[in-house]
Design an enzyme around this catalytic site. Structure first.
Site, PDB file in Angstrom:
ATOM      1  N   LYS A 112     -29.180 -19.803 -48.499  1.00 53.92           N
ATOM      2  CA  LYS A 112     -28.922 -18.950 -47.335  1.00 53.92           C
ATOM      3  C   LYS A 112     -29.152 -17.464 -47.674  1.00 53.92           C
ATOM      4  O   LYS A 112     -29.460 -16.669 -46.793  1.00 53.92           O
ATOM      5  CB  LYS A 112     -27.490 -19.127 -46.833  1.00 53.92           C
TER       6      LYS A 112
HETATM    7  C1  LIG Z   1     -27.612 -24.810 -45.316  1.00 50.46           C
HETATM    8  C2  LIG Z   1     -27.928 -25.663 -46.464  1.00 50.46           C
HETATM    9  C3  LIG Z   1     -28.769 -26.768 -46.318  1.00 50.46           C
HETATM   10  C4  LIG Z   1     -29.346 -27.186 -44.989  1.00 50.46           C
HETATM   11  O1  LIG Z   1     -30.299 -26.275 -44.500  1.00 50.46           O
HETATM   12  P1  LIG Z   1     -30.695 -26.274 -42.959  1.00 50.46           P
HETATM   13  O2  LIG Z   1     -31.595 -25.119 -42.787  1.00 50.46           O
HETATM   14  O3  LIG Z   1     -29.400 -26.107 -42.204  1.00 50.46           O
HETATM   15  O4  LIG Z   1     -31.320 -27.584 -42.670  1.00 50.46           O
HETATM   16  C5  LIG Z   1     -29.074 -27.512 -47.453  1.00 50.46           C
HETATM   17  N1  LIG Z   1     -28.549 -27.195 -48.653  1.00 50.46           N
HETATM   18  C6  LIG Z   1     -27.721 -26.145 -48.820  1.00 50.46           C
HETATM   19  C7  LIG Z   1     -27.164 -25.872 -50.167  1.00 50.46           C
HETATM   20  C8  LIG Z   1     -27.396 -25.340 -47.736  1.00 50.46           C
HETATM   21  O5  LIG Z   1     -26.582 -24.300 -47.928  1.00 50.46           O
END
Ligand SMILES: *Cc1c(COP(=O)(O)O)cnc(C)c1O
Length: 496
Positions: A112
Site C-alpha cells: 500500500k
Molecule cells: C491490500 C493488500 C492486498 C490486496 O490488494 P488489492 O489491491 O486490495 O487486491 C494483498 N496483500 C497485501 C499485503 C495487502 O496489503
C-alpha cells in the site's frame, strides 16, 4: 487534450484527473475510470535505463494529464525517496522459479505504501489546482495495511485530517499496533466491532450522504478517500509493473516483447487492475493470475461468471485479502459491459439488493486475460515452509497465497515456461506469527517480538525499521465503536 474520467454508474458524470482524485468516489457510489487507457509513448529500451522515479513520470503523465510536469515530478520525488529502504524502490528477487516483485520496501512494509506515499501529494496538488478551500478529511476503511500506510502518508500533512476504521478483531497484532501508535495531530484511528466489508460499506455510505456533505461543508470540511477506489492510488500502482518488465528486459531475463505472466494476491482488486491497465498500455503481459485466499469470491466469479458475496466471511492468515466485496472489480465489469454505466449500475444494484449478479456470456468471453484460483490456509502455510526450506527465501502469507496459486496454474495449464512475476505485497515481518508458525510449530510459544528477532535470524534479513519503531511505541488511539456508530464517531472527531 486532457484525459477524462467517467463514472462507472452515470454516463453524464465526467471529470479531470485532479477532480477524480479529490472526489475519490463518484456520485451514486460509482468509481471514476479513464475514458481510454493511454499507450506508453517511450520504448522499452528507454524504459530499461530509467530509475523508478523516471518510470513513474512516464506512466503517470499519461493518466494525470492536467498536472504540469513540475507538479507531477514534485509529487513523485516527494513520495519515492528515503522513506524506501532501497534505491530500487521495488526490487525483483528471483526465487523458486519466479520473480518476486517486492512491493514492501516503504515505511509501513506493505505494498500500500507504493501508492499511499504519493497520494497525499497528488491530493494536495489537486486541491490547489481546483481552488479548494475546505480542509480535506480522508475517510478510510482498512483490512489492515491501507490504514497504516494512509496514516503514515497523511500524518501532519497540512490541510488534511485522516480517520481510519479497521475491524477490531480482523487485523494482525502488528498491524493493529502500527495503527494505534500513529503520531500526528490530524490522525484518528477507530476499531469497529464488525468486519472489513462493514467498515467499507459504512465509509461508502458517508461518502454518498448529501446531508452529511452539507454539514461538513458548512464547517469547512470535505471528504476524500484514500481507499483503492481513488484513481490517485490506482495510477501509481501501474508504474511498478512497467518498471518490473523493463528491469527484466534490461537484465536480459526476457527478450524484446517476450510475454510474462503476473500473479497478484488479490482482495479489493486494485493491484491486479493496475496490472491489467499496464497490459493495456502495451506491457507484454500474457496472463493476469488472480490469487484469492479462502474468501474465494473472485475465483468463483472467474469460473462461473456469477459474483456472489452471500457466503461466510472467513478470517485467514492473509487478512488484507479477507474481502467479499472487491470494489475495484466494478471497473472491470464496467469495461466488459462495453463502458455502459447504466448496465454496470444494474449489476451493482443487484449486488446491493441480492448480494450477487451474473454477467452475460459476451462479457465473460472478455475475461480471457485472467486466470483465477485460490490457496487454502493449509496450502498457504505449506508454500511458505517449502520455499523457505528449498531456497532460504521467506515470503509473507499474502505473497504465499499467490505463490500457491501460481503452482496450481502451472499444474493446470502446463504453462511452466512463461517468465512470471509474483507481486510480493508484504514483508514477512508484518505477519511474523503466521509466517513462523508455517515454518515450524516450535515457534508457537514465543512472543511477537521474539518471533521478529528469530525471523531475522533464519531469513538473514535485518528487522525493518517499521517494526523497530513499534517495539516500544505508546498507544495513542483507543476508540472502538459499533458499525452503526461510525458516522457519529466522525462527527465527534470533527466537532460537528
Ligand atoms: C491490500 C493488500 C492486498 C490486496 O490488494 P488489492 O489491491 O486490495 O487486491 C494483498 N496483500 C497485501 C499485503 C495487502 O496489503
Amino acid at each position: 487534450m486532457d484525459l477524462i474520467y467517467a463514472s462507472t454508474r452515470n454516463a453524464d458524470e465526467k471529470v479531470t484527473a485532479s477532480q477524480a482524485i479529490l472526489k475519490g468516489i463518484a456520485g451514486e457510489g460509482g468509481l471514476f475510470v479513464p475514458t481510454e487507457i493511454p499507450k506508453l509513448d517511450v520504448s522499452m529500451d528507454d524504459l530499461a535505463k530509467m530509475s523508478y522515479q523516471e518510470t513513474a513520470y512516464e506512466v503517470m503523465k499519461l493518466f494525470l494529464t492536467d498536472f504540469t510536469e513540475e507538479e507531477l515530478k514534485h509529487c513523485i520525488n516527494s513520495a519515492y525517496d528515503e522513506k524506501f529502504d532501497t534505491a530500487e524502490i521495488a526490487p525483483l528477487v528471483h526465487a523458486d522459479g519466479a520473480y518476486y516483485l517486492e512491493l514492501f520496501h516503504g515505511s509501513t512494509i506493505a505494498f500500500k505504501d507504493m501508492a499511499l506515499s504519493i497520494l497525499p501529494h497528488l491530493l494536495i496538488t489537486s486541491a490547489r489546482k481546483n481552488q479548494i478551500k475546505n480542509e480535506i478529511v480522508i475517510l478510510t476503511a482498512t483490512s489492515g495495511d491501507t490504514g497504516k500506510a494512509a496514516l503514515a502518508g497523511f500524518a501532519d500533512v497540512k490541510g488534511t485530517k485522516i480517520i481510519v476504521f479497521y475491524p477490531k478483531n480482523g487485523v494482525s497484532p502488528i498491524q493493529e499496533k502500527q495503527m494505534v501508535t500513529q503520531k500526528g495531530e490530524n490522525t484518528f484511528v477507530v476499531g469497529i466491532n464488525g468486519n472489513f466489508d462493514q467498515a467499507q460499506t459504512g465509509v461508502k455510505k458517508m461518502f454518498s450522504d448529501k446531508e452529511l456533505a452539507k454539514v461538513m461543508d458548512a464547517a469547512g470540511y470535505q471528504f476524500s478517500s484514500a481507499n483503492s477506489i481513488n484513481i490517485g492510488r490506482l495510477v501509481p500502482q501501474i508504474v511498478y509493473y512497467v518498471y518490473a518488465y523493463a528491469k527484466m528486459y534490461a537484465n536480459g531475463e526476457i527478450a524484446k516483447d517476450e510475454k510474462i505472466n503476473v500473479v497478484v494476491p488479490t482482495g479489493n482488486f486494485g493491484n491486479i487492475l493496475a496490472a491489467f491497465y499496464a497490459k493495456n498500455m502495451g506491457v507484454p503481459i500474457a496472463k493476469l493470475i488472480c490469487a484469492s485466499n479462502d474468501n474465494k469470491v473472485l475465483y468463483d466469479f472467474f469460473s462461473t461468471g456469477t459474483y456472489d458475496k452471500n457466503r461466510e466471511f472467513i478470517l485467514t492468515t492473509s487478512p488484507s485479502m479477507d474481502i467479499l466485496i472487491s470494489s475495484n472489480l466494478e471497473r472491470l465489469i464496467y469495461r466488459i459491459a462495453g463502458n455502459d454505466a447504466a448496465k454496470n449500475a444494474e449489476f451493482m444494484k443487484e449486488l446491493t439488493t441480492e448480494g450477487k449478479y451474473e454477467i452475460t456470456p459476451e462479457m465473460k468471453a472478455q475475461l480471457s486475460d485472467f486466470y483465477g484460483n485460490y490457496s487454502s490456509e493449509a496450502e498457504t502455510a505449506e508454500v511458505i515452509k517449502k520455499i523457505y526450506e528449498d531456497t532460504g527465501y521467506v515470503i509473507d502469507t499474502h505473497t504465499a497465497v499467490a505463490a500457491g496459486v501460481y503452482g496450481k496454474y502451472k499444474a493446470e495449464t502446463g504453462d511452466t515456461e512463461t517468465k512470471t512475476v509474483i507481486a510480493s505485497t508484504a514483508s514477512p515481518f508484518k505477519f511474523t506469527r503466521s509466517v513462523m508458525d508455517a515454518i515450524d510449530h516450535k515457534y508457537d510459544s514465543m512472543t511477537d517480538f521474539e518471533l521478529v528477532d528469530e525471523l531475522s535470524k533464519i531469513a538473514n534479513v535485518k528487522v525493518p525499521q517499521a517494526i523497530e519503531d513499534i517495539r516500544s511505541a505508546a498507544i495513542l488511539h483507543d476508540t472502538v465503536c459499533e458499525v452503526d456508530e461510525m458516522e457519529a464517531t466522525v462527527k465527534k472527531f470533527l466537532n460537528i
